[in-house]
Design an enzyme around this catalytic site. Structure first.
Site, mmCIF file in Angstrom:
data_model
loop_
_atom_site.group_PDB
_atom_site.id
_atom_site.type_symbol
_atom_site.label_atom_id
_atom_site.label_comp_id
_atom_site.label_asym_id
_atom_site.label_seq_id
_atom_site.Cartn_x
_atom_site.Cartn_y
_atom_site.Cartn_z
ATOM 1 N N SER A 9 0.842 -1.207 0.000
ATOM 2 C CA SER A 9 0.000 0.000 0.000
ATOM 3 C C SER A 9 0.869 1.246 0.000
ATOM 4 C CB SER A 9 -0.885 0.019 1.261
ATOM 5 O OG SER A 9 -1.368 1.336 1.470
ATOM 6 N N HIS A 34 -1.315 -1.220 -4.156
ATOM 7 C CA HIS A 34 -2.577 -0.852 -3.487
ATOM 8 C C HIS A 34 -2.590 0.648 -3.255
ATOM 9 C CE1 HIS A 34 -6.110 -1.837 -0.986
ATOM 10 N NE2 HIS A 34 -5.663 -0.930 -0.134
ATOM 11 N N ASP A 36 -4.555 3.791 -1.796
ATOM 12 C CA ASP A 36 -5.608 4.143 -0.825
ATOM 13 C C ASP A 36 -6.105 5.566 -1.052
ATOM 14 O OD1 ASP A 36 -3.887 2.192 1.580
ATOM 15 O OD2 ASP A 36 -5.926 1.834 0.865
ATOM 16 N N MET A 38 -8.667 8.499 -0.116
ATOM 17 C CA MET A 38 -9.499 8.908 1.024
ATOM 18 C C MET A 38 -9.968 10.344 0.819
ATOM 19 S SD MET A 38 -7.189 7.395 4.133
ATOM 20 C CE MET A 38 -6.429 5.775 3.973
ATOM 21 N N HIS A 69 -8.324 1.393 -3.834
ATOM 22 C CA HIS A 69 -9.249 1.201 -2.710
ATOM 23 C C HIS A 69 -9.901 2.542 -2.411
ATOM 24 C CE1 HIS A 69 -9.545 0.224 1.902
ATOM 25 N NE2 HIS A 69 -10.732 0.333 1.332
ATOM 26 N N MET A 71 -11.944 4.875 -0.398
ATOM 27 C CA MET A 71 -12.544 5.159 0.904
ATOM 28 C C MET A 71 -13.156 6.560 0.809
ATOM 29 S SD MET A 71 -9.493 3.524 3.154
ATOM 30 C CE MET A 71 -8.403 3.608 1.737
ATOM 31 N N MET A 140 -11.455 -5.504 5.597
ATOM 32 C CA MET A 140 -10.690 -4.502 6.342
ATOM 33 C C MET A 140 -10.394 -5.080 7.720
ATOM 34 S SD MET A 140 -10.010 -2.024 4.435
ATOM 35 C CE MET A 140 -9.275 -1.014 5.717
ATOM 36 N N ASP A 178 -6.669 -6.297 4.364
ATOM 37 C CA ASP A 178 -6.067 -4.975 4.368
ATOM 38 C C ASP A 178 -6.047 -4.354 5.759
ATOM 39 O OD1 ASP A 178 -6.962 -1.903 2.540
ATOM 40 O OD2 ASP A 178 -5.216 -2.442 3.747
HETATM 41 C C1 DX5 Z 1 -6.210 1.863 5.680
HETATM 42 C C2 DX5 Z 1 -5.798 1.381 4.296
HETATM 43 C C3 DX5 Z 1 -4.769 0.288 4.338
HETATM 44 C C4 DX5 Z 1 -3.465 0.702 5.009
HETATM 45 C C5 DX5 Z 1 -2.616 -0.511 5.284
HETATM 46 O O1 DX5 Z 1 -7.385 2.628 5.567
HETATM 47 O O2 DX5 Z 1 -6.919 0.903 3.584
HETATM 48 O O3 DX5 Z 1 -4.504 -0.143 2.993
HETATM 49 O O4 DX5 Z 1 -2.767 1.581 4.139
HETATM 50 O O5 DX5 Z 1 -1.482 -0.080 5.998
HETATM 51 P P1 DX5 Z 1 -0.773 -1.036 7.076
HETATM 52 O O6 DX5 Z 1 -0.334 -2.269 6.299
HETATM 53 O O7 DX5 Z 1 0.369 -0.218 7.584
HETATM 54 O O8 DX5 Z 1 -1.808 -1.360 8.102
HETATM 55 ZN ZN ZN Z 2 -6.460 -0.036 1.623
#
Ligand code: DX5
Ligand code: ZN
Length: 223
Positions: A9, A34, A36, A38, A69, A71, A140, A178
């Site tokens: 990620s 990956h 992320d 947000m 992903h 969010m 998650m 994740d």
């Molecule tokens: C959190 C993300 C994850 C996060 C994972 O909202 O969706 O993908 O980046 O990071 P680690 O592996 O450090 O928990």
């Molecule tokens: Zn994620």
């Protein structure tokens, strides 16, 4: 057991050296990158958008999937933008899409693999009707919004139950996990039925180089 795919990620990457670090992760064999996304509404954090997907696309061979992903609230508004930027997979939260079936259809109409995901407290029953239509289901194992959180222990049973649901359907969808996955718990996560592992801090912020951290995951999975 099918080969476990790694999905570093980039949330945990050094954004001043993002291209260099993503290239190292791909060269070290990561099957997914990956990403992320947000929006500061669905989760209490703001990160990146389509322009990062566009910037990373040329670094990723056709074999490396850009695994986005979302969010964000109302993800349907941005499916085309992420598809045109080069996403291979777009995963949306069941909690964020009022018309989830329509969003999954819209992702597929863009030629992109649709994924669905759910927060730790959302029951798997929320996936029942949509599971036959997706190529990826993401569990998650932390509350979304931040990296470097601790794996929620109850996630392992949830992974096991989702694997049973997918097997009962005869689904070939990927089961991705994740949040909080490290070398010391990745074997447990894979044994429960995950075949795609997201890891941010353990790979981009881990003890070794990105290459060494990815190798450590492979070794932990071979035990
Ligand atoms: C959190 C993300 C994850 C996060 C994972 O909202 O969706 O993908 O980046 O990071 P680690 O592996 O450090 O928990
Ligand atoms: Zn994620």
């Amino acid at each position: 057991m099918q080969k476990i795919k790694l999905a570093p990620s980039i949330l945990a990457a050094d954004f001043a050296r993002l291209g260099e670090q993503v290239t190292e992760a791909i060269t070290a064999g990561a099957e997914h990158i990956h990403i992320d996304v947000m929006d500061g509404h669905f989760v209490p954090n703001i990160t990146i958008g389509p322009l990062i997907v566009k910037a990373l696309r040329p670094l990723a061979s056709a074999a490396t999937r850009l695994d986005v992903h979302l969010m964000i609230e109302n993800p349907d508004r941005y499916i085309a933008a992420f598809a045109q930027a080069g996403a291979d997979i777009i995963t949306v939260h069941v909690e964020a899409a009022t018309h989830l079936h329509r969003v999954v259809q819209a992702i597929r109409e863009q030629g992109v693999r649709p994924g669905v995901t759910l927060n730790p407290a959302t029951p798997l029953s929320a996936l029942e009707e949509i599971l036959p239509d997706v190529d990826l289901a993401l569990i998650m194992s932390v509350n979304p919004g931040f990296g470097s959180q601790s794996y929620i222990p109850g996630s392992t049973d949830k992974i096991r139950r989702l694997r049973e649901m997918l097997d009962d359907l005869g689904s070939t969808a990927d089961l991705e996990v994740d949040g909080g996955v490290k070398t010391y718990n990745v074997a447990e996560v894979a044994a429960a039925g995950a075949n795609v592992i997201v890891a941010g801090s353990a790979i981009f912020g881990g003890p070794g180089t990105i290459t060494e951290n990815i190798r450590a995951f492979r070794e932990a999975l071979e035990k």
